[in-house]
Design a protein around this motif. Structure first.
Motif, PDB file in Angstrom:
ATOM      1  N   ALA A 173      16.350  16.648  -8.891  1.00  0.00           N
ATOM      2  CA  ALA A 173      15.994  15.728  -7.807  1.00  0.00           C
ATOM      3  C   ALA A 173      16.773  14.423  -7.919  1.00  0.00           C
ATOM      4  CB  ALA A 173      14.496  15.451  -7.812  1.00  0.00           C
ATOM      5  N   LYS A 174      16.947  13.967  -9.132  1.00  0.00           N
ATOM      6  CA  LYS A 174      17.706  12.731  -9.349  1.00  0.00           C
ATOM      7  C   LYS A 174      19.147  12.910  -8.896  1.00  0.00           C
ATOM      8  CE  LYS A 174      18.906   9.372 -12.952  1.00  0.00           C
ATOM      9  NZ  LYS A 174      18.783   9.040 -14.398  1.00  0.00           N
ATOM     10  N   ARG A 175      19.757  14.047  -9.210  1.00  0.00           N
ATOM     11  CA  ARG A 175      21.131  14.318  -8.802  1.00  0.00           C
ATOM     12  C   ARG A 175      21.229  14.489  -7.280  1.00  0.00           C
ATOM     13  NH1 ARG A 175      24.644  12.445 -11.421  1.00  0.00           N
ATOM     14  NH2 ARG A 175      26.170  13.948 -10.595  1.00  0.00           N
ATOM     15  N   LYS A 176      20.314  15.237  -6.702  1.00  0.00           N
ATOM     16  CA  LYS A 176      20.372  15.519  -5.265  1.00  0.00           C
ATOM     17  C   LYS A 176      20.124  14.269  -4.422  1.00  0.00           C
ATOM     18  CE  LYS A 176      18.867  20.326  -5.786  1.00  0.00           C
ATOM     19  NZ  LYS A 176      17.803  21.320  -5.493  1.00  0.00           N
ATOM     20  N   THR A 177      19.323  13.349  -4.932  1.00  0.00           N
ATOM     21  CA  THR A 177      19.027  12.121  -4.188  1.00  0.00           C
ATOM     22  C   THR A 177      20.305  11.350  -3.868  1.00  0.00           C
ATOM     23  OG1 THR A 177      16.819  11.936  -5.181  1.00  0.00           O
ATOM     24  CG2 THR A 177      17.766   9.932  -4.263  1.00  0.00           C
ATOM     25  N   SER A 226      15.830   5.749  -0.834  1.00  0.00           N
ATOM     26  CA  SER A 226      16.175   6.655  -1.937  1.00  0.00           C
ATOM     27  C   SER A 226      14.942   7.010  -2.754  1.00  0.00           C
ATOM     28  CB  SER A 226      17.236   6.017  -2.839  1.00  0.00           C
ATOM     29  OG  SER A 226      16.773   4.789  -3.369  1.00  0.00           O
ATOM     30  N   TYR A 227      13.950   6.138  -2.763  1.00  0.00           N
ATOM     31  CA  TYR A 227      12.732   6.379  -3.533  1.00  0.00           C
ATOM     32  C   TYR A 227      11.922   7.523  -2.918  1.00  0.00           C
ATOM     33  CZ  TYR A 227      14.227   1.644  -4.643  1.00  0.00           C
ATOM     34  OH  TYR A 227      14.984   0.563  -4.970  1.00  0.00           O
ATOM     35  N   LYS A 228      11.742   7.442  -1.592  1.00  0.00           N
ATOM     36  CA  LYS A 228      10.996   8.510  -0.943  1.00  0.00           C
ATOM     37  C   LYS A 228      11.788   9.809  -0.948  1.00  0.00           C
ATOM     38  CE  LYS A 228       8.328   9.831   3.079  1.00  0.00           C
ATOM     39  NZ  LYS A 228       7.787   9.456   4.401  1.00  0.00           N
ATOM     40  N   ARG A 229      13.104   9.701  -0.780  1.00  0.00           N
ATOM     41  CA  ARG A 229      13.947  10.897  -0.811  1.00  0.00           C
ATOM     42  C   ARG A 229      13.785  11.604  -2.155  1.00  0.00           C
ATOM     43  NH1 ARG A 229      18.826   8.644  -0.119  1.00  0.00           N
ATOM     44  NH2 ARG A 229      18.361   8.357   2.090  1.00  0.00           N
ATOM     45  N   GLU A 244       4.407   7.168   3.986  1.00  0.00           N
ATOM     46  CA  GLU A 244       5.275   6.102   4.442  1.00  0.00           C
ATOM     47  C   GLU A 244       6.436   5.863   3.459  1.00  0.00           C
ATOM     48  OE1 GLU A 244       2.045   4.174   1.942  1.00  0.00           O
ATOM     49  OE2 GLU A 244       2.165   5.729   3.477  1.00  0.00           O
ATOM     50  N   ASN A 245       7.474   5.210   3.978  1.00  0.00           N
ATOM     51  CA  ASN A 245       8.555   4.775   3.114  1.00  0.00           C
ATOM     52  C   ASN A 245       8.045   3.687   2.174  1.00  0.00           C
ATOM     53  OD1 ASN A 245      11.210   5.879   3.121  1.00  0.00           O
ATOM     54  ND2 ASN A 245      11.399   5.301   5.280  1.00  0.00           N
ATOM     55  N   PHE A 246       8.615   3.625   0.986  1.00  0.00           N
ATOM     56  CA  PHE A 246       8.223   2.562   0.072  1.00  0.00           C
ATOM     57  C   PHE A 246       9.454   2.069  -0.672  1.00  0.00           C
ATOM     58  CE2 PHE A 246       7.007   6.786  -1.325  1.00  0.00           C
ATOM     59  CZ  PHE A 246       7.679   6.955  -2.532  1.00  0.00           C
ATOM     60  N   TYR A 247       9.328   0.887  -1.238  1.00  0.00           N
ATOM     61  CA  TYR A 247      10.480   0.206  -1.799  1.00  0.00           C
ATOM     62  C   TYR A 247      10.171  -0.245  -3.222  1.00  0.00           C
ATOM     63  CZ  TYR A 247      11.758   0.167   3.096  1.00  0.00           C
ATOM     64  OH  TYR A 247      12.042   0.555   4.382  1.00  0.00           O
ATOM     65  N   TYR A 248      11.230  -0.381  -4.014  1.00  0.00           N
ATOM     66  CA  TYR A 248      11.089  -0.770  -5.406  1.00  0.00           C
ATOM     67  C   TYR A 248      12.327  -1.560  -5.790  1.00  0.00           C
ATOM     68  CZ  TYR A 248       8.589  -0.052  -9.843  1.00  0.00           C
ATOM     69  OH  TYR A 248       7.836  -0.221 -10.985  1.00  0.00           O
ATOM     70  N   GLU A 249      12.235  -2.318  -6.825  1.00  0.00           N
ATOM     71  CA  GLU A 249      13.346  -3.201  -7.186  1.00  0.00           C
ATOM     72  C   GLU A 249      14.540  -2.466  -7.782  1.00  0.00           C
ATOM     73  OE1 GLU A 249      11.650  -4.505 -11.589  1.00  0.00           O
ATOM     74  OE2 GLU A 249      11.328  -5.814  -9.867  1.00  0.00           O
TER      75      GLU A 249
END
Length: 245
Positions: free
Chosen positions: A32-36, A48-51, A162-167
């Motif tokens: 998942a990390k690679r595909k993102t 990118s977090y929700k993806r 929902e979409n969410f955000y992180y630093e």
């Protein structure tokens, strides 16, 4: 891992404690990390977090279903092909398939769908959820089997639409992993649709989903409830049939 009965006579789910499936979890986290990095959004604009969380659940479902097959029929392990294990593109292109069963010169594709439960922890309620079968978009296609996996967390607020955000992405996935494990997520493999059932389902009735708050466009799916689909008991029977023919 264990079979559990449902309210529908003769229809069983397969229950898996995700925290006990460490190799499946680790592999999904890596893929998942690679595909993102390379996945392009089509019907929904995602951070990118929700993806990552969407791809992770899908890959985890695929891994768990592969483990289910091996658990039930270890003699078929060498006949299971997982695209993520044989791909040579560093995860830059779309998955060509999830799993494939090979026997002599015959191939049988399996698509594994994932859903995050947000409403109920009652297993009986899962019978009224749906097998995800896309219709009328670039994702529409039919396979030998489309399998549905439901993920049920201890805290139903864990999975978010929902979409969410992180630093920071790296900090986010580290925190997400920690929270996922803390939520003691249970996976239920709840059923599948064979190719004939998929084709009939998209001709019979459809339902639409749209979530403007999550920047998601309208999309259509076949309206195929779990309790109208095939149970995993039948899947194992059909799998055995492949190797008898």
């Amino acid at each position: 891992m264990e079979w559990i009965d449902t309210k529908k006579e003769g229809y069983k789910f397969f229950k898996i404690d995700v925290n006990e499936q460490i190799p499946d979890f680790e592999w999904a986290f890596y893929t998942a990390k690679r595909k993102t990095l390379y996945t392009i959004d089509t019907w929904q604009l995602r951070t990118s977090y929700k993806r990552f969380t969407n791809i992770f659940l899908g890959d985890l479902a695929k891994n768990l279903f592969k483990s289910f097959i091996i658990n039930q029929r270890p003699e078929y392990e060498k006949n299971i092909i997982e695209y993520d294990r044989i791909r040579r593109d560093d995860f830059k292109s779309n998955d060509r398939f999830d799993l494939k069963i090979l026997n002599n010169d015959k191939e049988f594709n399996i698509e594994v769908k994932s859903s995050a439960e947000k409403i109920s922890r009652n297993v009986a309620d899962l019978l009224k959820r749906r097998i995800i079968i896309n219709f009328g978009n670039q994702h529409q296609h039919f396979e030998w089997a489309v399998v549905q996996v439901m993920f049920v967390p201890k805290n139903l607020n864990f999975f978010k639409n929902e979409n969410f955000y992180y630093e920071n992405f790296e900090k986010f996935i580290k925190q997400y992993r920690k929270e996922f494990e803390e939520n003691q997520v249970t996976a239920y493999i709840v059923g599948y649709a064979d190719e004939e059932m998929q084709r009939k389902a998209v001709q019979k009735s459809l339902f639409s989903v749209e979530n403007s708050s999550a920047s998601a466009n309208e999309r259509k799916y076949a309206d195929l409830k779990i309790d109208e689909a095939n149970s995993l008991n039948k899947f194992i029977d059909e799998l055995d049939k492949i190797f008898r023919d």
